[in-house]
Design a protein around this motif. Structure first.
Motif, mmCIF file in Angstrom:
data_model
loop_
_atom_site.group_PDB
_atom_site.id
_atom_site.type_symbol
_atom_site.label_atom_id
_atom_site.label_comp_id
_atom_site.label_asym_id
_atom_site.label_seq_id
_atom_site.Cartn_x
_atom_site.Cartn_y
_atom_site.Cartn_z
ATOM 1 N N ARG A 1 70.233 46.988 58.609
ATOM 2 C CA ARG A 1 71.657 46.752 58.397
ATOM 3 C C ARG A 1 72.468 46.741 59.691
ATOM 4 N NH1 ARG A 1 72.858 50.092 52.743
ATOM 5 N NH2 ARG A 1 71.888 48.523 51.382
ATOM 6 N N LEU A 2 72.108 47.586 60.630
ATOM 7 C CA LEU A 2 72.841 47.576 61.905
ATOM 8 C C LEU A 2 72.652 46.247 62.623
ATOM 9 C CD1 LEU A 2 72.242 51.190 63.271
ATOM 10 C CD2 LEU A 2 74.331 50.239 62.278
ATOM 11 N N LEU A 3 71.445 45.672 62.520
ATOM 12 C CA LEU A 3 71.215 44.361 63.119
ATOM 13 C C LEU A 3 71.978 43.269 62.375
ATOM 14 C CD1 LEU A 3 67.424 44.328 64.106
ATOM 15 C CD2 LEU A 3 69.422 44.480 65.603
ATOM 16 N N ILE A 4 72.108 43.428 61.062
ATOM 17 C CA ILE A 4 72.887 42.457 60.286
ATOM 18 C C ILE A 4 74.341 42.469 60.751
ATOM 19 C CG2 ILE A 4 73.798 41.924 57.988
ATOM 20 C CD1 ILE A 4 71.188 42.905 56.802
ATOM 21 N N ILE A 5 74.861 43.685 60.991
ATOM 22 C CA ILE A 5 76.248 43.794 61.465
ATOM 23 C C ILE A 5 76.399 43.109 62.813
ATOM 24 C CG2 ILE A 5 78.042 45.411 62.208
ATOM 25 C CD1 ILE A 5 76.821 47.429 60.213
ATOM 26 N N TRP A 6 75.458 43.378 63.715
ATOM 27 C CA TRP A 6 75.586 42.883 65.090
ATOM 28 C C TRP A 6 75.234 41.403 65.221
ATOM 29 C CZ3 TRP A 6 77.977 44.120 69.334
ATOM 30 C CH2 TRP A 6 77.580 43.547 70.558
ATOM 31 N N ARG A 7 74.111 41.008 64.633
ATOM 32 C CA ARG A 7 73.595 39.653 64.859
ATOM 33 C C ARG A 7 74.043 38.626 63.811
ATOM 34 N NH1 ARG A 7 67.272 40.613 66.752
ATOM 35 N NH2 ARG A 7 67.751 41.836 68.644
ATOM 36 N N VAL A 8 74.498 39.111 62.674
ATOM 37 C CA VAL A 8 74.911 38.180 61.620
ATOM 38 C C VAL A 8 76.425 38.218 61.428
ATOM 39 C CG1 VAL A 8 74.666 37.523 59.201
ATOM 40 C CG2 VAL A 8 72.680 38.384 60.460
ATOM 41 N N LEU A 9 76.928 39.372 60.999
ATOM 42 C CA LEU A 9 78.353 39.468 60.689
ATOM 43 C C LEU A 9 79.236 39.141 61.894
ATOM 44 C CD1 LEU A 9 78.740 42.596 58.366
ATOM 45 C CD2 LEU A 9 79.511 40.269 57.899
ATOM 46 N N LEU A 10 79.049 39.898 62.971
ATOM 47 C CA LEU A 10 79.923 39.714 64.135
ATOM 48 C C LEU A 10 79.705 38.362 64.801
ATOM 49 C CD1 LEU A 10 79.841 43.283 65.715
ATOM 50 C CD2 LEU A 10 81.581 42.272 64.247
ATOM 51 N N ARG A 11 78.467 37.893 64.800
ATOM 52 C CA ARG A 11 78.200 36.583 65.405
ATOM 53 C C ARG A 11 78.848 35.464 64.595
ATOM 54 N NH1 ARG A 11 74.926 34.144 69.034
ATOM 55 N NH2 ARG A 11 74.259 32.024 68.582
ATOM 56 N N GLU A 12 78.718 35.525 63.280
ATOM 57 C CA GLU A 12 79.301 34.490 62.434
ATOM 58 C C GLU A 12 80.827 34.533 62.451
ATOM 59 O OE1 GLU A 12 77.815 32.020 60.643
ATOM 60 O OE2 GLU A 12 75.947 32.580 61.651
ATOM 61 N N ALA A 13 81.379 35.714 62.684
ATOM 62 C CA ALA A 13 82.838 35.872 62.651
ATOM 63 C C ALA A 13 83.467 35.782 64.036
ATOM 64 C CB ALA A 13 83.190 37.214 62.021
ATOM 65 N N ARG A 14 82.702 35.385 65.041
ATOM 66 C CA ARG A 14 83.201 35.488 66.417
ATOM 67 C C ARG A 14 84.435 34.638 66.691
ATOM 68 N NH1 ARG A 14 78.446 32.367 69.848
ATOM 69 N NH2 ARG A 14 78.458 30.422 68.646
ATOM 70 N N THR A 15 84.514 33.441 66.090
ATOM 71 C CA THR A 15 85.712 32.627 66.333
ATOM 72 C C THR A 15 86.946 33.296 65.741
ATOM 73 O OG1 THR A 15 85.217 31.322 64.346
ATOM 74 C CG2 THR A 15 84.453 30.455 66.455
ATOM 75 N N VAL B 1 74.650 34.080 54.014
ATOM 76 C CA VAL B 1 74.014 34.395 55.294
ATOM 77 C C VAL B 1 73.615 35.859 55.335
ATOM 78 C CG1 VAL B 1 74.339 34.426 57.796
ATOM 79 C CG2 VAL B 1 75.341 32.585 56.443
ATOM 80 N N ILE B 2 74.486 36.722 54.823
ATOM 81 C CA ILE B 2 74.192 38.152 54.803
ATOM 82 C C ILE B 2 73.034 38.446 53.860
ATOM 83 C CG2 ILE B 2 75.149 40.439 54.343
ATOM 84 C CD1 ILE B 2 77.923 39.262 54.894
ATOM 85 N N GLU B 3 73.050 37.825 52.683
ATOM 86 C CA GLU B 3 71.982 38.046 51.702
ATOM 87 C C GLU B 3 70.642 37.551 52.224
ATOM 88 O OE1 GLU B 3 73.454 36.069 48.268
ATOM 89 O OE2 GLU B 3 74.778 37.721 47.668
ATOM 90 N N ALA B 4 70.658 36.441 52.958
ATOM 91 C CA ALA B 4 69.408 35.927 53.537
ATOM 92 C C ALA B 4 68.838 36.903 54.555
ATOM 93 C CB ALA B 4 69.660 34.567 54.183
ATOM 94 N N ALA B 5 69.721 37.501 55.362
ATOM 95 C CA ALA B 5 69.254 38.473 56.357
ATOM 96 C C ALA B 5 68.700 39.718 55.675
ATOM 97 C CB ALA B 5 70.410 38.848 57.288
#
Length: 220
Positions: free
Chosen positions: A132-146, A121-125
């Motif tokens: 990168r800041l958007l990847i942190i906010w919209r990908v990493l943190l969103r995917e890890a929210r649970t 997912v990170i590589e696709a983004a």
């Protein structure tokens, strides 16, 4: 044991103090721990902010802080607590050591949650040119929210036990009440009530956190 003689007004006041300490320390610990946890993850080998020495330093700080028993931590940071809030006792004096103890714990929980995010997912983004800041906010943190919500829940439960231990230095709340009114005055009834209230609080926090995780899992 006569429950008519239990000082209920004092108990409810102590319960309110516990909730205030829990809320304030959690509100500070989560954002601090989140930032540290994200930095530990992003500076680790293979990530896009890879900095080995920074990662090792942050990991060392987190590990050392987490390894110190909370009672010793409270005593050791008393000068810092007095400098920050003007006192090292009472409800105000308990909050800084609570934050110092809980933030590294949540930082480690954050790092674990982020490591569970699918690397693809990170590589696709990154391939789409996402900053990168958007990847942190919209990908990493969103995917890890649970995982993050589960981490907040565990941190909150730990903070309940920490607030109880803060009674050792007169930190206020149910722990302080159990020591002053229960243990020192041989009031087993007061100690029993404080234990029951702490157990109820933990159960409520855990149930709320579990339901929130389940809801987020069903609504990706």
């Amino acid at each position: 044991m006569s429950y008519d003689e239990i000082p209920w007004p004092i108990i409810w006041q102590a319960a309110r103090e516990t909730l205030v300490m829990l809320g304030a320390s959690l509100a500070l610990s989560v954002p601090i721990g989140l930032v540290i946890g994200v930095l530990v993850f992003l500076t680790s080998p293979g990530q896009f902010w890879q900095q080995i020495w920074v990662n090792r330093l942050l990991s060392l700080i987190v590990n050392v802080t987490r390894s110190v028993p909370f009672v010793i931590m409270m005593i050791y940071v008393m000068p810092i607590t007095r400098w920050l809030v003007g006192t090292s006792i009472g409800m105000k004096g308990a909050i800084p050591p609570l934050v110092i103890a809980a933030a590294p714990f949540f930082a480690r929980m954050t790092e674990i949650a982020l490591r569970e995010v699918d690397r693809g997912v990170i590589e696709a983004a990154e391939a789409m040119g996402t900053p990168r800041l958007l990847i942190i906010w919209r990908v990493l943190l969103r995917e890890a929210r649970t995982g993050l919500i589960a981490g907040v829940t565990v941190t909150a439960v730990n903070l309940v036990s920490y607030t109880a231990m803060s009674g050792v230095i007169g930190g206020g709340g149910l722990g302080d009440l159990a020591i002053r009114y229960g243990y020192q005055r041989f009031r087993s009834d007061v100690m029993l009530v404080t234990v029951v209230l702490l157990v109820i609080l933990v159960q409520l926090l855990q149930s709320f956190g579990d339901r929130l995780v389940q809801r987020l899992s069903r609504n990706p």
